[in-house]
Write an enzyme that holds these catalytic residues in place. Structure first.
Site, PDB file in Angstrom:
ATOM      1  N   HIS A  17      25.986 -12.366 -39.863  1.00 21.31           N
ATOM      2  CA  HIS A  17      24.981 -13.351 -39.343  1.00 21.31           C
ATOM      3  C   HIS A  17      24.656 -14.408 -40.520  1.00 21.31           C
ATOM      4  O   HIS A  17      25.045 -14.101 -41.830  1.00 21.31           O
ATOM      5  CB  HIS A  17      23.683 -12.403 -39.242  1.00 21.31           C
ATOM      6  CG  HIS A  17      22.393 -13.074 -38.770  1.00 21.31           C
ATOM      7  ND1 HIS A  17      21.773 -13.888 -39.471  1.00 21.31           N
ATOM      8  CD2 HIS A  17      22.039 -13.347 -37.511  1.00 21.31           C
ATOM      9  CE1 HIS A  17      20.474 -14.614 -38.797  1.00 21.31           C
ATOM     10  NE2 HIS A  17      20.893 -14.113 -37.574  1.00 21.31           N
ATOM     11  N   GLU A  47      25.751 -19.460 -33.287  1.00 17.97           N
ATOM     12  CA  GLU A  47      24.291 -19.615 -33.923  1.00 17.97           C
ATOM     13  C   GLU A  47      24.164 -20.908 -34.780  1.00 17.97           C
ATOM     14  O   GLU A  47      24.491 -20.607 -35.994  1.00 17.97           O
ATOM     15  CB  GLU A  47      23.753 -18.516 -34.496  1.00 17.97           C
ATOM     16  CG  GLU A  47      23.953 -17.366 -33.510  1.00 17.97           C
ATOM     17  CD  GLU A  47      22.532 -16.258 -34.136  1.00 17.97           C
ATOM     18  OE1 GLU A  47      21.836 -15.726 -33.492  1.00 17.97           O
ATOM     19  OE2 GLU A  47      22.921 -15.679 -35.496  1.00 17.97           O
TER      20      GLU A  47
HETATM   21  P1  PGA Z   1      15.712 -16.798 -33.752  1.00 23.72           P
HETATM   22  O1  PGA Z   1      16.982 -16.131 -34.642  1.00 23.72           O
HETATM   23  O2  PGA Z   1      15.918 -16.234 -32.378  1.00 23.72           O
HETATM   24  O3  PGA Z   1      14.606 -16.269 -34.557  1.00 23.72           O
HETATM   25  O4  PGA Z   1      15.922 -18.104 -34.063  1.00 23.72           O
HETATM   26  C1  PGA Z   1      18.370 -15.744 -34.065  1.00 23.72           C
HETATM   27  C2  PGA Z   1      19.037 -14.970 -34.872  1.00 23.72           C
HETATM   28  O5  PGA Z   1      19.139 -15.239 -36.187  1.00 23.72           O
HETATM   29  O6  PGA Z   1      20.012 -14.193 -34.373  1.00 23.72           O
END
Ligand code: PGA
Length: 238
Positions: A95, A162
């Protein structure tokens, strides 16, 4: 095709939240006959409780990180084997918050993913560019390198695209940009399911999930809010 909805609670939640949220999400998913794979990733201390609460439901449990090591003198770390024993089926690795705060490089992310696969877990490997890379036209090149360096050569895993600038910011890329990146990742790892993550809410989930190549969503903030999370499950289709 059934979508994959993963909730990353990050360092939020409590026993009380788990005890109210899990049964409500489970009964909502059953009520709308959701065919999606719904995964809850609470902080490590809540994994056994969430695993117990999800037993016999449509929901699965995941963790937010694992050690690349199996066992030994690694103070503070939790192995993938331990997470599997605690009831996890999935684990998020790489992440962006861990990459940024704990200096996790692609090499360690790959080692964690391999440790997870060896323990029988499905790793959810996160990749994504920074804003500066997006603005200078280098996003695809950067993510390509992350995928090449993080993806294990064998075993089942998921990838989550992401964009770092979309996480927790309320900003979401254009659908065309999401589609382009998902296509690129699928070309690098044929047959892979690629999730999108970054500011997914009940209000934008259906739109994002309709983008070709998006197999599901990785949800942060909205995953600890029952109504928001159920709205996202509803958007993923029945
Ligand atoms: P968020 O986070 O939905 O709060 O933008 C996504 C993530 O970090 O997996």
């Amino acid at each position: 095709m059934a979508k994959i909805i993963i909730g990353n609670w990050k360092m939020h939640g409590s026993q009380a939240l788990a005890e109210t949220l899990v049964p409500r999400v489970a009964s909502f998913a059953a009520e709308i006959k959701s065919k999606g794979e719904i995964v809850l990733c609470p902080p490590a201390t809540l994994v056994p409780l969430v695993a117990k609460l999800t037993q016999g439901s449509f929901l699965a449990t995941g963790a937010q990180d694992c050690s690349a090591e199996t066992e030994g003198a690694y103070t503070g770390e939790v192995s993938a084997v331990m997470l599997a024993q605690a009831g996890c089926r999935y684990v998020i690795v790489g992440h962006s918050e861990r990459r940024a705060r704990h200096k996790e490089l692609n090499e360690i992310v790959k080692a964690k993913a391999e440790a997870a696969i060896a323990a029988g877990l499905i790793p959810v490997i996160c990749v994504g560019e920074q804003l500066a890379q997006r603005e200078s036209g280098l996003a695809v090149r950067y993510v390509t390198q992350q995928v090449r360096e993080c993806a294990p050569s064998k075993g089942q895993f998921l990838l989550a695209y992401e964009p770092v600038w979309a996480i927790g910011s309320g900003k979401v890329p254009e659908n065309a940009d999401i589609e382009q990146m998902h296509q690129q990742i699928a070309a690098l790892v044929p047959g892979i399911s690629v999730l999108y993550g970054g500011s997914v809410k009940a209000a934008n989930a259906a739109d994002i999930l309709s983008v070709p190549g998006v197999s599901g969503v990785l949800v942060g903030g909205a995953s600890v809010n029952v109504d928001e999370f159920c709205g996202i499950i509803a958007a993923s289709g029945e």
